[in-house]
Design a protein around this motif. Structure first.
Motif: not given
Length: 115
Positions: A79-81, A87-92, A94-95, A100-101
């Motif tokens: 998650x930290x990675x 950070x620009x590759x995922x929305x909040x 999606x993160x 959870x997954x």
């Protein structure tokens, strides 16, 4: 080719104080004045080529190691990675969904014999 006696006293070279160098052997000269100084220089050069971000990326990537039933797997590191390096590759959303997954995967990996 004649091999020098490493226990013989080393003759002071130019620029060195004769008083300081009189009791040092040839072995000492090669070991401390040449070998260790060069190794130290190489280590300093190598260490300076890795900045903090690169080292952090390498440490976080260990979370993906599959050995020992994903023993090194850490949801927080992945998650930290994602958060620090992409950070620009995922929305909040999606993160959050990915976290959870990953938590579900971690439970499955630890309990499943297939992994």
């Amino acid at each position: 080719m004649k091999v020098p006696n490493l226990n013989a006293l080393n003759k002071a070279s130019r620029g060195q104080s004769r008083i300081q160098r009189d009791n040092l052997t040839i072995e000492h000269h090669y070991l401390f004045d040449i070998f260790i100084i060069n190794i130290d220089s190489l280590l300093t050069e190598r260490n300076s080529s890795f900045n903090g971000k690169v080292v952090e990326l390498l440490v976080l990537s260990l979370a993906l190691d599959t050995r020992d039933n994903y023993k090194a797997f850490r949801v927080e590191d992945i998650y930290k990675f994602m958060n620090d390096f992409n950070p620009e590759d995922f929305t909040k959303q999606e993160m959050l969904h990915m976290k959870i997954q990953l938590e579900h995967f971690q439970l499955d990996a630890y309990q499943s014999m297939e992994f």
